[in-house]
Scaffold this active site. Structure first.
Site, short mmCIF file in Angstrom:
data_model
loop_
_atom_site.label_atom_id
_atom_site.label_comp_id
_atom_site.label_asym_id
_atom_site.label_seq_id
_atom_site.Cartn_x
_atom_site.Cartn_y
_atom_site.Cartn_z
N SER A 257 -0.63 -1.37 8.01
CA SER A 257 -1.28 -0.61 7.03
C SER A 257 -0.60 -0.50 5.75
CB SER A 257 -1.66 0.76 7.61
OG SER A 257 -0.51 1.39 8.11
N LYS A 258 -0.74 0.29 4.94
CA LYS A 258 0.17 0.55 3.62
C LYS A 258 1.51 1.21 4.05
CE LYS A 258 -3.42 1.10 0.32
NZ LYS A 258 -4.05 2.13 -0.39
N ARG A 259 1.48 1.85 5.30
CA ARG A 259 2.90 2.26 5.76
C ARG A 259 4.12 1.44 6.11
NH1 ARG A 259 3.10 2.62 11.45
NH2 ARG A 259 4.86 4.53 11.28
N HIS A 260 3.47 0.17 6.15
CA HIS A 260 4.50 -0.87 6.46
C HIS A 260 4.88 -1.65 5.16
CE1 HIS A 260 2.16 -0.56 10.67
NE2 HIS A 260 3.41 -1.01 10.87
N GLY A 261 4.59 -1.02 4.17
CA GLY A 261 4.89 -1.58 2.80
C GLY A 261 3.97 -2.39 2.22
#
Length: 492
Positions: A257-261
């Site tokens: 997800s976006k939390r991984h960059g």
């Protein structure tokens, strides 16, 4: 694994509510490969019924990125086809007709529950330790009860009557038989109060009317599948064959997800990843050949792709491996081809003009050849080789301190300048011979001669071969840069 029978028609159906992300791109790729392998059709359908979040910019970005990846579609936006329109927002009348049919046949009903009432039902079930599902409150309303709700101004949704007994079985091409108890599903919405169809309802109608025979998608959709199968059965439609792909995880083992960059295709495209390198890497996210082949030509990948090669365990997205693979593809390119890919990045950094003349192009090809071993993504060319195109490049402060600010450097550079100016032939070989001869005459190690020249020409202590880069710059520019360095040292 079931045998692939009949016509192959698959689809990729993104929602234009955001960028095309890595997971969506892999789904599109697997569908495209499946269609191409079996000589079938790959359909693009835009699921744009989320009016509040859908926008044209996201749609255009998705289309542009699919084209960039080379995933050409046979039917859909910009191409047309026999089963359009291919935007769900243009198919609302069709959904309404089938919803009315289900209502008339007693397989669906009008639900007047408000969002607040539905939320309270959900909380009550959670307190009672029950799986949250619709309570069925409006399932058997009398005409009088409906009239009361309508006088209150309530706008109904259309809900599907899920059988309260029995089991719905999903026959998945990758997972085998997966069973779902109907009593745990709950009656679900087909049409929202604003007339828009829900995901499950629109999918079933569209996949049927567009004659989709295989639905290949992420396993996050597996819980939707029993609902869709129940709709297929209620409408007497043929159920397509399903294949639910294993999820993609980040390096921490959590769903990507976006939390991984960076997870959007646009990011990697702008950063300077090659389209086929991205395709090659995406293909290996959950799929492999028996011999674990890593690199594929386009036709080879199409030929070797099959659902049998898809594993059951989740794939891990590794940006470092993607960068490595991209670098490998860059190193395999011919210098003139690589130059074509580098030019947009040089233009964007104002290192070359909008119109690239022949001499500049020739120089870019030479620079591409010099930097090819070090470039992993195309955008790195600006940092690695910007000095080739910029006369007033900055000097690295540490390089000046450790390399140039030595007593011997000024006279050594002066003598080097004099010899370069007087050279009969300005070539890599003659430059190196001159520099090595100078190190002996000044009783200096070669590094104490080479390094100051490198900093004078590039502003850095590292880079491509010193004499190769000097040859690309040319005698006139090398002399100018040495003069600039001498001036700086003199002023200090």
């Amino acid at each position: 694994m079931n045998k692939i029978n009949g016509d192959v028609r698959v689809r990729f159906a993104p929602s234009p509510t955001g960028e095309l992300h890595i997971g969506g791109a892999r789904t599109a790729l697997f569908n495209w490969l499946f269609a191409r392998h079996y000589g079938g059709k790959f359909i693009l359908r835009i699921e744009d019924t989320d009016v509040a979040r859908s926008n044209k910019e996201f749609y255009q970005s998705i289309v542009d990125n699919l084209k960039w990846l080379g995933l050409n579609w046979d039917e859909g936006p910009e191409r047309g086809g026999d089963y359009g329109p291919y935007f769900q927002s243009q198919r609302l009348k069709i959904y309404k007709e089938y919803a009315c049919r289900l209502l008339e046949e007693g397989k669906a009903y009008l639900c007047y529950c408000t969002p607040e009432e539905l939320e309270e039902q959900k909380r009550r079930m959670q307190r009672e330790g029950k799986p949250p599902k619709y309570s069925g409150r409006c399932r058997n309303l009398s005409s009088r009860e409906r009239q009361v709700f309508e006088r209150e101004g309530r706008k109904p949704t259309v809900r599907f009557k899920v059988p309260q007994e029995g089991v719905t079985v999903v026959k998945d091409l990758l997972r085998g038989r997966v069973s779902f108890e109907n009593r745990l599903i709950g009656d679900f919405v087909l049409l929202k109060s604003n007339g828009m169809p829900t995901f499950n309802f629109a999918n079933v109608i569209d996949d049927t009317l567009m004659k989709i025979t295989y639905v290949i998608r992420g396993d996050d959709h597996l819980p939707n599948t029993p609902r869709q199968i129940l709709l297929y059965q209620a409408l007497n439609f043929k159920v397509p064959q399903y294949a639910h792909l294993p999820m993609i995880l980040g390096s921490d083992g959590v769903r990507l997800s976006k939390r991984h960059g960076a997870v959007s295709v646009s990011y990697y495209r702008e950063k300077g990843y090659l389209p086929w390198a991205m395709v090659n890497y995406l293909a290996l996210l959950g799929w492999s050949t028996p011999d674990s082949q890593q690199f594929f030509e386009k036709e080879e990948l199409i030929e070797k792709f099959s659902l049998k090669g898809i594993g059951k365990s989740a794939a891990v997205f590794d940006p470092k491996k993607l960068e490595w693979m991209n670098g490998e593809y860059i190193r395999r390119m011919k210098s003139d081809r690589l130059a074509e890919f580098l030019i947009p990045y040089l233009k964007r950094a104002n290192l070359v003009g909008e119109e690239v003349n022949h001499s500049t192009y020739t120089k870019i090809v030479k620079v591409a050849k010099l930097e090819q071993e070090r470039v992993k993504v195309l955008s790195q060319i600006v940092e690695l080789a910007g000095f080739f195109f910029k006369e007033d490049f900055p000097y690295d402060a540490e390089a000046v301190k450790k390399v140039l600010r030595k007593d011997y450097v000024f006279p050594m550079l002066e003598e080097m300048r004099r010899r370069i100016e007087g050279m009969s032939s300005f070539t890599e070989q003659h430059l190196e011979e001159m520099a090595r001869g100078l190190s002996k005459e000044f009783s200096l190690s070669t590094s104490k001669v080479f390094h100051p020249l490198r900093v004078a020409l590039t502003g850095k202590t590292r880079g491509p071969g010193l004499f190769e880069l000097a040859a690309v710059l040319g005698r006139k520019e090398v002399l100018r840069r040495i003069d600039r360095t001498l001036k700086m040292l003199k002023e200090e």
